[in-house]
Design a protein around this motif. Structure first.
Motif, PDB file in Angstrom:
ATOM      1  N   MET A   1       0.818  -1.216   0.000  1.00 17.06           N
ATOM      2  CA  MET A   1       0.000   0.000   0.000  1.00 17.06           C
ATOM      3  C   MET A   1       0.850   1.264   0.000  1.00 17.06           C
ATOM      4  SD  MET A   1      -2.988  -1.221   2.645  1.00 17.06           S
ATOM      5  CE  MET A   1      -3.903   0.322   2.624  1.00 17.06           C
ATOM      6  N   SER A   2       2.146   1.101   0.267  1.00 10.44           N
ATOM      7  CA  SER A   2       3.053   2.242   0.233  1.00 10.44           C
ATOM      8  C   SER A   2       3.854   2.283  -1.059  1.00 10.44           C
ATOM      9  CB  SER A   2       4.020   2.186   1.424  1.00 10.44           C
ATOM     10  OG  SER A   2       3.309   2.203   2.638  1.00 10.44           O
ATOM     11  N   ASN A   3       3.548   1.355  -1.972  1.00 12.47           N
ATOM     12  CA  ASN A   3       4.286   1.269  -3.213  1.00 12.47           C
ATOM     13  C   ASN A   3       4.003   2.475  -4.102  1.00 12.47           C
ATOM     14  OD1 ASN A   3       4.941   0.208  -6.071  1.00 12.47           O
ATOM     15  ND2 ASN A   3       5.675  -1.440  -4.743  1.00 12.47           N
ATOM     16  N   ASP A   4       4.983   2.877  -4.901  1.00 15.44           N
ATOM     17  CA  ASP A   4       4.815   4.017  -5.797  1.00 15.44           C
ATOM     18  C   ASP A   4       3.978   3.669  -7.024  1.00 15.44           C
ATOM     19  OD1 ASP A   4       6.286   5.636  -4.147  1.00 15.44           O
ATOM     20  OD2 ASP A   4       8.193   5.215  -5.168  1.00 15.44           O
ATOM     21  N   ASP A   7      -1.035   0.789  -9.621  1.00 12.67           N
ATOM     22  CA  ASP A   7      -1.744  -0.473  -9.817  1.00 12.67           C
ATOM     23  C   ASP A   7      -1.492  -1.432  -8.650  1.00 12.67           C
ATOM     24  OD1 ASP A   7      -2.824   0.362 -12.209  1.00 12.67           O
ATOM     25  OD2 ASP A   7      -1.208  -0.491 -13.426  1.00 12.67           O
ATOM     26  N   ILE A   8      -0.244  -1.483  -8.187  1.00 11.84           N
ATOM     27  CA  ILE A   8       0.084  -2.346  -7.041  1.00 11.84           C
ATOM     28  C   ILE A   8      -0.609  -1.825  -5.790  1.00 11.84           C
ATOM     29  CG2 ILE A   8       1.948  -3.111  -5.530  1.00 11.84           C
ATOM     30  CD1 ILE A   8       3.781  -3.121  -7.989  1.00 11.84           C
ATOM     31  N   LYS A   9      -0.585  -0.526  -5.616  1.00  9.74           N
ATOM     32  CA  LYS A   9      -1.228   0.076  -4.445  1.00  9.74           C
ATOM     33  C   LYS A   9      -2.739  -0.198  -4.444  1.00  9.74           C
ATOM     34  CE  LYS A   9       0.236   4.178  -3.435  1.00  9.74           C
ATOM     35  NZ  LYS A   9       0.421   5.647  -3.389  1.00  9.74           N
ATOM     36  N   LEU A  10      -3.369  -0.100  -5.621  1.00 13.99           N
ATOM     37  CA  LEU A  10      -4.807  -0.343  -5.718  1.00 13.99           C
ATOM     38  C   LEU A  10      -5.137  -1.803  -5.408  1.00 13.99           C
ATOM     39  CD1 LEU A  10      -7.650   0.609  -6.400  1.00 13.99           C
ATOM     40  CD2 LEU A  10      -7.138   0.204  -8.819  1.00 13.99           C
ATOM     41  N   ALA A  11      -4.339  -2.725  -5.953  1.00 20.82           N
ATOM     42  CA  ALA A  11      -4.578  -4.145  -5.691  1.00 20.82           C
ATOM     43  C   ALA A  11      -4.423  -4.459  -4.210  1.00 20.82           C
ATOM     44  CB  ALA A  11      -3.613  -4.992  -6.521  1.00 20.82           C
ATOM     45  N   ASP A  14      -7.487  -3.061  -2.361  1.00 22.24           N
ATOM     46  CA  ASP A  14      -8.666  -3.902  -2.616  1.00 22.24           C
ATOM     47  C   ASP A  14      -8.616  -5.194  -1.806  1.00 22.24           C
ATOM     48  OD1 ASP A  14      -9.856  -2.152  -4.372  1.00 22.24           O
ATOM     49  OD2 ASP A  14      -9.061  -3.115  -6.180  1.00 22.24           O
ATOM     50  N   PHE A  15      -7.409  -5.680  -1.543  1.00 18.93           N
ATOM     51  CA  PHE A  15      -7.249  -6.913  -0.763  1.00 18.93           C
ATOM     52  C   PHE A  15      -7.928  -6.782   0.596  1.00 18.93           C
ATOM     53  CE2 PHE A  15      -4.803  -8.958   2.647  1.00 18.93           C
ATOM     54  CZ  PHE A  15      -4.907 -10.296   2.282  1.00 18.93           C
ATOM     55  N   TRP A  16      -7.768  -5.628   1.253  1.00 14.70           N
ATOM     56  CA  TRP A  16      -8.333  -5.477   2.595  1.00 14.70           C
ATOM     57  C   TRP A  16      -9.862  -5.365   2.554  1.00 14.70           C
ATOM     58  CZ3 TRP A  16      -5.301  -6.993   6.189  1.00 14.70           C
ATOM     59  CH2 TRP A  16      -3.917  -6.855   6.039  1.00 14.70           C
ATOM     60  N   SER A  17     -10.398  -4.807   1.483  1.00 13.71           N
ATOM     61  CA  SER A  17     -11.853  -4.784   1.330  1.00 13.71           C
ATOM     62  C   SER A  17     -12.396  -6.203   1.206  1.00 13.71           C
ATOM     63  CB  SER A  17     -12.254  -3.972   0.085  1.00 13.71           C
ATOM     64  OG  SER A  17     -11.961  -2.615   0.248  1.00 13.71           O
ATOM     65  N   ALA A  18     -11.669  -7.029   0.453  1.00 14.54           N
ATOM     66  CA  ALA A  18     -12.102  -8.415   0.270  1.00 14.54           C
ATOM     67  C   ALA A  18     -11.979  -9.208   1.570  1.00 14.54           C
ATOM     68  CB  ALA A  18     -11.281  -9.074  -0.838  1.00 14.54           C
ATOM     69  N   ILE A  19     -10.881  -9.001   2.295  1.00 21.52           N
ATOM     70  CA  ILE A  19     -10.679  -9.714   3.559  1.00 21.52           C
ATOM     71  C   ILE A  19     -11.801  -9.390   4.543  1.00 21.52           C
ATOM     72  CG2 ILE A  19      -9.240  -9.677   5.656  1.00 21.52           C
ATOM     73  CD1 ILE A  19      -8.168 -11.513   3.546  1.00 21.52           C
ATOM     74  N   ALA A  20     -12.292  -8.154   4.500  1.00 26.08           N
ATOM     75  CA  ALA A  20     -13.343  -7.743   5.436  1.00 26.08           C
ATOM     76  C   ALA A  20     -14.635  -8.522   5.236  1.00 26.08           C
ATOM     77  CB  ALA A  20     -13.614  -6.241   5.284  1.00 26.08           C
ATOM     78  N   ARG A  21     -14.799  -9.190   4.097  1.00 27.54           N
ATOM     79  CA  ARG A  21     -16.012  -9.968   3.851  1.00 27.54           C
ATOM     80  C   ARG A  21     -15.853 -11.430   4.246  1.00 27.54           C
ATOM     81  NH1 ARG A  21     -18.873  -6.996   0.012  1.00 27.54           N
ATOM     82  NH2 ARG A  21     -20.753  -7.106   1.199  1.00 27.54           N
ATOM     83  N   THR A  22     -14.695 -11.822   4.772  1.00 29.09           N
ATOM     84  CA  THR A  22     -14.456 -13.221   5.106  1.00 29.09           C
ATOM     85  C   THR A  22     -14.710 -13.482   6.587  1.00 29.09           C
ATOM     86  OG1 THR A  22     -12.110 -12.875   5.607  1.00 29.09           O
ATOM     87  CG2 THR A  22     -12.695 -13.346   3.310  1.00 29.09           C
TER      88      THR A  22
END
Length: 626
Positions: A1-4, A7-11, A14-22
């Motif tokens: 999330m600290s990457n410059d 696209d990497i930062k967005l992915a 999004d990972f944490w949004s997905a984890i919140a549904r598990t």
């Protein structure tokens, strides 16, 4: 999330949004909260690239929209029965909260900013107290930023994002937070104003619940109305969207403010460009749906109708905006009823003519498509736009329902053929709206639909498809209305209808709105055909009673219970083992008319006599609250 790399930062975000549904979210996330939440907050700050795309949004209200900026609109087919149109939004929606978060955003593409806000919203639901404790120092510092408005704007977005997940723990801070947000609503910075409008709308329920409207309610209402008069299209959109949300929550609390509110909405209708007019139509429709006939006063009608009718007259039939206006007029028609006066007939006539033209195109296209399939060649014709057809049908339905028994004067005999043409299309939304019109005709203008029932009833039975909730809702509701209308003439329809409805009573996954209409329909069928339900009592009566007891007392519950009485009178032996559930339904029926009270009284005493010496044992099993 600290990457410059964005696209990497967005992915990663999004990972944490997905984890919140598990299910394992708490265990996975808790060790990282102290690091994660500040990163999400930082991700909400506008990037330089986003700002560059948005900085031309000052003083552009008079600039016509670029057609590419106007989102395509898709009409929502009307649903009948429980919830009415208020149910439309949630029956087939997977995630309302996602739409709500996106409403506060201006950039159309998916961004780290949006993803961070969604992630924060979802994660806060798992850790409300800890999240707020961790976030408040960051938010307090950012909200007090005077040098870097981007930090303040991101903090306001965060306050909106946590509104649901942290509401119970942030509520104590709202008496100070809401006035601060109202100050931000007057910020000279466009992006601060827009996000403030959205964040305020997220706390509408709290504002409306406060007893003194002078403290929060009025300032918020007038702040949002003021935004609607902005010279920035972005601020206009944020203001009118938040105002629609506030209307939906405030409901009858708005009655005292109707005149300034209606003046504001008509100003928006007259001055907005096309994209924002669509949102204005939604705001007017929301007001009409929530306040109903409270709008039907001469002062309000004279403010609302002339600009709406002028817009209706000015738009050509091929305008994408027309069916957005039709959806708005549908809600207004239901609210005003005969308050539409002289405008009702030409409005309905145009809706019928437009629907007739489009349904011809739909059938021509379908015939062409089938021929192409047989000949194994590409489809050459463009598929017709069905949004205007759905919106036209819904407007016709709204006028019929609004005018009630006087509606036949507004509609000619061609309406029956139009309904048949629409229910024979392969398009679910079109059929759904057409069946709503059929049901409204059965209730309010039976002479216009009666000649077509021989063709209509088989189509209704064929379209009971529980997987398609909205379509089945309208079909089952219409069949229930026809059962009341046709009485003994409905007898031949009952067996195939029961074949479809009774299995639905056993389906634990059936949507509650559809289950409501199924229960009402079965009750209405039982009024005149209880003998045909008698062999099936064991397969549905327990589930039926469990649902009907929880229904709000209205005309639908009344007719359902009337059918229950007929069933109890026809088949006492079959009902006897289930009579405790019948008693529970009777106890839930408040405000019954005198004749119905007498009938229920006689029914109870008849069954008491039938139980004989076993009555005391039965009575001992009845719960005390019943």
């Amino acid at each position: 999330m600290s990457n410059d790399d964005d696209d990497i930062k967005l992915a990663a975000t999004d990972f944490w949004s997905a984890i919140a549904r598990t299910r394992g979210c708490r265990q996975l996330v808790e060790p990282h909260i102290d690091t994660l939440f500040p990163l999400l907050l930082q991700g909400m700050v506008y990037s330089d690239a986003e700002l560059a795309a948005l900085m031309n949004s000052q003083d552009d209200a008079s600039v016509p929209d670029d057609p590419r900026d106007v989102k395509p609109r898709f009409a929502n087919a009307k649903q009948k029965g429980v919830g009415g149109d208020a149910a439309n939004d949630d029956l087939d929606s997977d995630d309302d909260e996602e739409e709500e978060l996106e409403d506060g955003e201006i950039v159309m593409r998916w961004t780290v900013r949006k993803s961070s806000a969604r992630g924060l919203d979802r994660l806060c639901r798992h850790f409300p107290q800890r999240a707020l404790t961790l976030l408040m120092p960051y938010l307090t510092a950012a909200l007090q930023q005077t040098q870097d408005w981007r930090q303040m704007e991101a903090a306001i977005l965060a306050v909106g994002a946590i509104a649901d997940g942290c509401f119970m723990v942030i509520a104590d801070s709202l008496p100070e937070l809401i006035p601060f947000l109202l100050q931000c609503a007057d910020s000279p910075q466009v992006l601060v104003k827009t996000i403030t409008a959205w964040t305020l709308s997220r706390y509408s329920k709290w504002v409306v619940m406060q007893p003194d409207h002078k403290t929060y309610f009025e300032p918020m209402l007038f702040a949002l109305m003021l935004m609607c008069t902005s010279t920035s299209k972005m601020v206009q959109e944020a203001g009118i969207s938040a105002l629609a949300t506030f209307e939906d929550v405030a409901c009858f609390d708005l009655i005292a403010y109707l005149e300034p509110l209606c003046r504001c909405l008509m100003h928006c209708l007259t001055n907005f460009q096309q994209r924002n007019r669509f949102v204005c139509y939604d705001a007017i429709a929301t007001l009409a749906i929530r306040l109903g006939d409270e709008l039907n006063s001469p002062a309000v009608v004279n403010m609302l109708l002339p600009p709406l009718i002028e817009k209706w007259r000015s738009l050509p039939n091929d305008s994408d905006e027309l069916y957005g206006l039709f959806e708005c007029l549908t809600a207004v028609s239901l609210a005003l009823g005969d308050g539409l006066g002289e405008f009702a007939a030409p409005m309905t006539r145009r809706a019928i003519e437009l629907a007739q033209a489009v349904v011809v195109q739909v059938h021509e296209f379908e015939q062409h498509r089938q021929e192409c399939i047989k000949q194994r060649r590409p489809v050459e014709l463009d598929e017709p736009q069905v949004g205007p057809l759905v919106a036209s049908l819904d407007l016709i339905s709204g006028v019929i329902e609004g005018f009630g028994e006087t509606s036949p004067a507004l509609i000619d005999d061609s309406i029956g053929q139009l309904v048949l043409a629409c229910v024979s299309t392969p398009l679910f939304d079109v059929r759904q709206s057409a069946f709503a019109v059929a049901g409204d005709l059965a209730v309010n203008a039976p002479t216009l639909i009666a000649p077509h029932l021989e063709e209509l009833v088989p189509a209704l039975l064929h379209n009971i498809r529980p997987f398609y909730i909205g379509l089945s809702n309208n079909v089952v509701w219409t069949l229930g209305e026809l059962a009341l209308l046709l009485k003994e003439q409905f007898r031949d329809v009952v067996p195939p209808l029961l074949e479809r409805l009774l299995p639905m009573m056993q389906d634990e996954q059936l949507h509650p709105h559809l289950l409501h209409n199924v229960c009402v329909c079965l009750g209405r069928v039982a009024i005149h055909h209880s003998d045909q339900l008698t062999p099936h009592i064991n397969s549905f009566i327990k589930q039926w009673c469990a649902f009907v007891r929880c229904m709000t007392t209205d005309s639908e519950k009344h007719s359902a219970i009337e059918g229950m009485c007929a069933l109890c009178e026809t088949a006492p032996r079959e009902i006897m083992p289930h009579f405790i559930f019948i008693v529970d339904v009777i106890a839930s029926y408040h405000g019954a008319p005198p004749k119905m009270k007498e009938r229920l009284h006689s029914l109870l005493f008849a069954y008491k006599d039938a139980f004989g010496e076993h009555w005391n044992a039965f009575y001992a099993r009845v719960p005390r609250d019943v």
